[in-house]
Scaffold this motif. Structure first.
Motif, short mmCIF file in Angstrom:
data_model
loop_
_atom_site.label_atom_id
_atom_site.label_comp_id
_atom_site.label_asym_id
_atom_site.label_seq_id
_atom_site.Cartn_x
_atom_site.Cartn_y
_atom_site.Cartn_z
N ALA A 31 0.83 -1.20 0.00
CA ALA A 31 0.00 0.00 0.00
C ALA A 31 0.86 1.25 0.00
CB ALA A 31 -0.93 -0.01 1.22
N ALA A 32 1.95 1.24 0.76
CA ALA A 32 2.84 2.40 0.81
C ALA A 32 3.50 2.64 -0.54
CB ALA A 32 3.90 2.19 1.89
N ARG A 33 3.90 1.56 -1.22
CA ARG A 33 4.52 1.71 -2.54
C ARG A 33 3.52 2.33 -3.53
NH1 ARG A 33 9.45 -0.85 -3.24
NH2 ARG A 33 9.98 -2.58 -1.82
N VAL A 34 2.27 1.90 -3.44
CA VAL A 34 1.24 2.44 -4.33
C VAL A 34 0.99 3.92 -4.04
CG1 VAL A 34 -1.21 2.32 -4.97
CG2 VAL A 34 0.11 0.21 -4.71
N LEU A 35 0.87 4.26 -2.75
CA LEU A 35 0.59 5.65 -2.37
C LEU A 35 1.71 6.60 -2.74
CD1 LEU A 35 -1.08 5.05 1.12
CD2 LEU A 35 -2.20 5.77 -1.00
N THR A 36 2.94 6.09 -2.76
CA THR A 36 4.08 6.96 -3.13
C THR A 36 4.38 6.90 -4.63
OG1 THR A 36 5.60 5.15 -2.56
CG2 THR A 36 5.15 6.81 -0.86
N GLY A 37 3.54 6.22 -5.38
CA GLY A 37 3.66 6.23 -6.83
C GLY A 37 4.66 5.27 -7.42
N GLN A 38 5.12 4.29 -6.65
CA GLN A 38 6.08 3.33 -7.22
C GLN A 38 5.42 2.43 -8.25
OE1 GLN A 38 8.66 1.19 -4.65
NE2 GLN A 38 9.57 3.02 -3.77
N TYR A 39 4.14 2.12 -8.08
CA TYR A 39 3.41 1.40 -9.12
C TYR A 39 1.91 1.63 -8.93
CZ TYR A 39 2.30 -2.54 -5.92
OH TYR A 39 1.83 -3.34 -4.90
N ASN A 40 1.17 1.38 -10.00
CA ASN A 40 -0.27 1.55 -10.01
C ASN A 40 -0.91 0.21 -10.33
OD1 ASN A 40 -2.94 2.19 -10.39
ND2 ASN A 40 -2.58 3.87 -11.82
N PRO A 41 -1.56 -0.44 -9.37
CA PRO A 41 -2.11 -1.78 -9.60
C PRO A 41 -3.19 -1.83 -10.68
CG PRO A 41 -2.87 -0.91 -7.51
CD PRO A 41 -1.81 0.02 -7.99
N THR A 42 -3.81 -0.70 -11.00
CA THR A 42 -4.84 -0.71 -12.04
C THR A 42 -4.23 -0.93 -13.42
OG1 THR A 42 -4.76 1.69 -12.32
CG2 THR A 42 -6.30 0.84 -10.69
N ASN A 43 -2.91 -0.79 -13.54
CA ASN A 43 -2.24 -1.08 -14.81
C ASN A 43 -1.93 -2.57 -14.98
OD1 ASN A 43 -2.17 1.58 -15.71
ND2 ASN A 43 -0.27 2.01 -14.61
N GLY A 44 -2.29 -3.37 -13.96
CA GLY A 44 -2.06 -4.81 -14.04
C GLY A 44 -0.96 -5.27 -13.11
N ILE A 45 -1.18 -6.42 -12.49
CA ILE A 45 -0.18 -6.95 -11.56
C ILE A 45 0.31 -8.33 -12.00
CG2 ILE A 45 -1.15 -5.69 -9.61
CD1 ILE A 45 -2.49 -8.32 -8.74
N GLY A 46 -0.12 -8.76 -13.20
CA GLY A 46 0.15 -10.13 -13.61
C GLY A 46 1.54 -10.36 -14.16
N LEU A 47 1.83 -11.66 -14.39
CA LEU A 47 3.14 -12.12 -14.83
C LEU A 47 3.15 -12.62 -16.27
CD1 LEU A 47 3.71 -14.15 -11.58
CD2 LEU A 47 5.00 -12.11 -12.16
N ALA A 48 1.97 -12.97 -16.80
CA ALA A 48 1.87 -13.52 -18.16
C ALA A 48 2.83 -14.69 -18.35
CB ALA A 48 2.13 -12.43 -19.19
N ASN A 49 2.86 -15.62 -17.38
CA ASN A 49 3.88 -16.67 -17.36
C ASN A 49 3.35 -18.08 -17.59
OD1 ASN A 49 2.59 -17.37 -15.00
ND2 ASN A 49 4.35 -17.05 -13.65
N THR A 50 2.07 -18.23 -17.97
CA THR A 50 1.46 -19.56 -17.92
C THR A 50 1.28 -20.21 -19.28
OG1 THR A 50 0.28 -18.88 -15.92
CG2 THR A 50 -0.51 -20.86 -17.04
N SER A 51 0.72 -19.51 -20.25
CA SER A 51 0.41 -20.15 -21.53
C SER A 51 0.34 -19.11 -22.63
CB SER A 51 -0.91 -20.92 -21.43
OG SER A 51 -1.99 -20.01 -21.19
N LEU A 52 -0.09 -19.55 -23.81
CA LEU A 52 -0.29 -18.67 -24.96
C LEU A 52 -1.59 -19.05 -25.66
CD1 LEU A 52 3.10 -19.67 -25.31
CD2 LEU A 52 2.94 -17.40 -26.34
N ALA A 53 -2.13 -18.09 -26.39
CA ALA A 53 -3.33 -18.36 -27.17
C ALA A 53 -3.32 -17.50 -28.42
CB ALA A 53 -4.59 -18.08 -26.34
N PHE A 54 -3.84 -18.07 -29.51
CA PHE A 54 -3.98 -17.32 -30.75
C PHE A 54 -5.45 -17.27 -31.11
CE2 PHE A 54 -4.35 -16.97 -35.36
CZ PHE A 54 -3.48 -15.92 -35.65
N PHE A 55 -6.02 -16.08 -31.10
CA PHE A 55 -7.41 -15.91 -31.53
C PHE A 55 -7.62 -14.46 -31.97
CE2 PHE A 55 -7.24 -15.49 -26.90
CZ PHE A 55 -7.87 -14.28 -26.66
N GLY A 56 -8.60 -14.27 -32.86
CA GLY A 56 -8.83 -12.94 -33.41
C GLY A 56 -7.63 -12.40 -34.14
N ASP A 57 -6.84 -13.30 -34.75
CA ASP A 57 -5.62 -12.92 -35.48
C ASP A 57 -4.63 -12.18 -34.58
OD1 ASP A 57 -6.56 -14.08 -37.77
OD2 ASP A 57 -7.34 -12.22 -38.63
#
Length: 568
Positions: free
Chosen positions: A247-273
Motif C-alpha cells: 500500500a505504501a509503494r502504491v501511495l508513493t507512486g512506485q506502481y499503479n495496480p490498475t495497470n495490471g499486476i500479472g506475470l503472463a507466465n502460464t500459456s499462450l493463445a492465438f485468436f482474433g488474429d
C-alpha cells in the motif's frame, strides 16, 4: 451444451535436491547445505545512458537464495562465499521501448526505505522456511532462470524438419527477473517466452521476457517491487507487513495496480488474429514475432475496453468458444493464510468435487448445472464433446489434490473418461490410464468434437516430465497406443500436436501429425527441440534440433503456423 472446461491450476514444479550454477561444468553440483552469500551486485547493461543504474546489496542472512541468471561463485568448504549476479539484458535499445511510464526513481528516499523494510520482512517476519517457497530449492537445476537470448541459429542434429512445421513453437514459463529476496513459489516468476522459429528446414531460437507492467516497473527500479502472490501472504504477520508495504509503494507512486499486476507466465493463445501471453491474475499481453524470429510485447490487451474493471483478469487455460463468456468463482483458504501453514489456493476436503455444464449461448451463470463427482479433482482438461443425451469429458484426475501447490512431487494424476447423462443426472467414470499423466493435448482440429487420441506427459515425479504417452480412448476401457521415454536424466514438458495438413479437405487421420516439445539433458546441461511422429507406436523421432543454451522447464506452449504469424 458447452462440454469444455479448464483449470486455473498450472503445472507446478518439483523441488530437486541439488543446485547447479550456470557457469559450472555440466556435472559439477554445488553441495546442498545452505549458502552464505556475502554480496550481490546488480547491474544493467546495454541501456540508454540516462537509464543506467546499479545497486549493491549486502545479504547477511542464512539461508538465502543462491541462483540467478548469470551466476559466478567462489566455493570454499562447500559454501558459496561470493556471488555476482548479472540480470537479463536486452540485445538492443529497441527492446527497452515501453509504453508505460517509468516508476519512481530508485534514488528516492521511499525507495530505499521500502527496500529496507522488505529485507526485514523477508529475513525476520516471513523467511522462506518451507521447501515449496525456498528459492534455493525452487530455482535449482533446470528450474533456474536464464538470460534473454536474441534470435540465434540452431543446428539440426537428427533428421529433417517437416514443411508443416514452418511457423513457430513458443513455450511460456516462469523466469524471475531478479534474485528472490524472500519466499518464492515457482508460479511467481516473470513470464519468459522461448520461441523456435522454423522456416524452410532451418530453426532459430529466441527467449524474451513478456514485458508486463510489473516487469517494466521492476526493471526501472532495479529490484523487486511487487509482492509475490503465491508465496508472499502466508500467515497474519506476513499479510499485514507485505500488505502495508504494498500500500505504501502504491501511495508513493512506485506502481499503479490498475495497470495490471500479472506475470503472463502460464500459456499462450492465438485468436482474433492476435497472439497473447496469458496468466491467471491479469488480462492477456499481446505479442508478436518479427521476421527474424525476435519476440516483441505489444502491450496489455483489454479487448477494446470490454473489460470494465481495472483489475480484470482472464483464464490462462482457454478453450475456444467465441460465444461463451461466463464468469465462475474459485475458493481460497483464508484460515491457512492466517496460520501461515498453507498457500493462497488449496483444496477443501470437506466439499464434494463438482462439474459444471452450461449452454453455449447462456446469458449468465444462472444456467449452469452442477453434477457431483466424488473423488474427481480435474486439472488441465484434455477434451470434451456432446454425445446423444450425454457429455463426455477426458481429463486427468489428481488423486492427492492437497499436494497441488505444496508438495507437487507427491501428485499422481490418472486420465479418466467421465460421462454425464444430462437427462438422468447420472455420472459414470472409467480410467483410461493409471500412469502419472498430465498436460494432455489432442489434434487441435478436434477440440470440442468426439475424438480418439490424446497425448499426455509422464510425471517422474511431477512436474518433471520423463516421456510422452499416446492414449486411445475410443474403446470402452481405453488403452495406451504409444509411448516414448526421453532417457536417463532427460526431461521434457507438455507436448503439442501439429497436424501434417491444416486443410480440412486434405486432412488425413486424426493422428496424422507430429508432437513437438523441448527436452533437457541434466547430464550434459544441453537442451533440444524434439519432433516425434504421432502415428508411430513408439513416437519415433523425426527431427532433433540442438539449442544454443538450456531452456528451463516451463508451463504451456503453442505452435503458430506461418500464415498466422503473418497476420500479427
Amino acid at each position: 451444451m458447452d462440454a469444455m472446461s479448464s483449470s486455473f491450476l498450472s503445472n507446478a514444479f518439483h523441488r530437486p535436491k541439488s543446485i547447479r550454477s550456470s557457469p559450472s561444468p555440466p556435472n559439477k553440483y554445488i553441495p546442498d547445505p545452505f549458502f552464505h552469500i556475502s554480496s550481490s551486485q546488480i547491474t544493467h547493461e546495454n541501456k540508454p545512458q540516462e537509464d543506467l543504474k546499479s545497486t549493491n546489496t549486502t545479504l547477511t542472512r542464512t539461508p538465502t537464495p543462491s541462483i540467478k541468471h548469470s551466476l559466478h561463485e567462489q566455493t570454499v568448504n562447500g559454501s558459496a562465499t561470493a556471488t555476482t549476479y548479472s540480470p537479463p539484458r536486452p540485445a538492443s535499445l529497441q527492446q527497452l521501448k515501453r509504453k508505460i511510464p517509468t516508476s519512481t526513481p530508485q534514488t528516492s528516499t521511499p525507495y530505499f526505505l521500502f527496500n529496507a523494510l522488505d529485507e526485514i520482512v523477508n529475513n525476520f517476519i516471513d523467511p522462506p522456511l518451507r521447501p515449496s517457497v525456498d528459492p534455493k530449492h525452487v530455482l535449482s537445476n533446470n528450474f533456474a532462470p536464464v538470460d534473454e537470448l536474441p534470435p540465434t541459429d540452431c543446428p539440426i542434429i537428427e533428421g529433417t524438419l517437416p514443411p508443416c512445421l514452418d511457423g513457430a513453437y513458443i513455450r511460456n514459463g516462469p523466469n524471475p527477473q531478479y534474485l528472490p529476496k524472500g519466499p518464492y513459489h515457482l508460479f511467481d516468476g516473470d513470464g519468459m517466452l522461448h520461441s523456435l522459429r522454423i522456416s524452410n528446414g532451418r530453426a532459430t531460437l529466441c527467449s524474451r521476457y513478456v514485458r508486463t507492467y510489473k516487469y517494466n516497473v521492476e526493471l526501472d527500479a532495479g529490484s523487486p517491487v511487487f509482492p509475490n502472490v503465491f508465496s508472499g501472504f502466508n500467515g497474519l504477520p506476513a499479510m499485514a507487513a507485505r500488505g502495508a508495504l504494498s500500500a505504501a509503494r502504491v501511495l508513493t507512486g512506485q506502481y499503479n495496480p490498475t495497470n495490471g499486476i500479472g506475470l503472463a507466465n502460464t500459456s499462450l493463445a492465438f485468436f482474433g488474429d492476435k497472439l497473447f501471453a496469458l496468466g491467471e491474475s491479469d488480462l492477456p499481453y499481446q505479442i508478436r514475432l518479427t521476421s527474424d524470429g525476435d519476440i516483441e510485447t505489444i502491450g496489455r490487451h483489454d479487448f477494446e475496453g470490454k473489460f470494465s474493471s481495472p483489475m480484470s483478469s482472464m483464464t490462462a487455460h482457454p478453450k475456444m468458444d467465441a460465444q461463451t463468456d461466463i464468469q465462475i468463482g474459485m475458493t481460497t483458504n483464508p484460515m491457512e493464510l492466517l496460520s501461515g501453514n498453507g498457500s493462497v489456493v488449496g483444496a477443501d476436503t470437506k466439499k464434494v468435487p463438482r462439474i459444471g455444464v452450461i449452454p453455449r449461448y447462456a446469458n449468465d451463470e444462472s444456467e449452469m448445472r452442477w453434477f457431483d463427482v466424488p473423488g474427481f479433482n480435474i486439472i488441465h482438461a484434455i477434451n470434451a464433446w456432446d454425445e446423444e443425451d450425454s457429455i463426455v469429458l477426458i481429463a486427468p484426475n489428481i488423486l492427492s489434490v492437497e499436494h497441488t501447490l505444496e508438495r507437487m512431487e507427491l501428485i499422481h494424476a490418472s486420465v479418466e473418461k467421465v460421462r454425464i447423462n444430462l437427462k438422468t443426472g447420472m455420472v459414470t467414470r472409467s480410467p483410461i490410464s493409471t500412469k502419472n499423466l498430465d498436460f494432455g493435448v489432442i489434434n487441435p482440429a478436434f477440440a470440442g468434437r468426439k475424438n480418439k487420441y490424446g497425448y499426455a506427459a509422464v510425471g517422474d515425479p511431477m512436474p518433471k516430465i520423463s516421456g510422452v504417452v499416446k492414449l486411445d480412448w475410443s474403446s470402452k476401457g481405453g488403452r495406451e497406443a504409444g509411448c516414448r521415454m526421453f532417457g536417463s536424466g532427460c526431461y521434457g514438458g507438455e507436448p503439442f500436436f501439429v497436424p501434417k495438413s491444416n486443410d480440412p479437405a486434405s486432412m488425413g487421420e486424426e493422428d496424422d501429425g507430429y508432437l513437438v516439445t523441448y527436452v533437457h539433458d541434466e547430464n550434459s546441461s544441453e537442451s533440444r527441440f524434439l519432433v516425434m511422429d504421432a502415428k508411430s507406436p513408439t513416437l519415433d523421432i523425426v527431427a532433433s534440433v540442438k539449442l544454443p543454451r538450456r531452456v528451463p522447464y516451463g508451463f504451456h506452449g503453442l505452435f503458430v503456423k506461418d500464415t498466422d504469424l503473418s497476420k500479427l
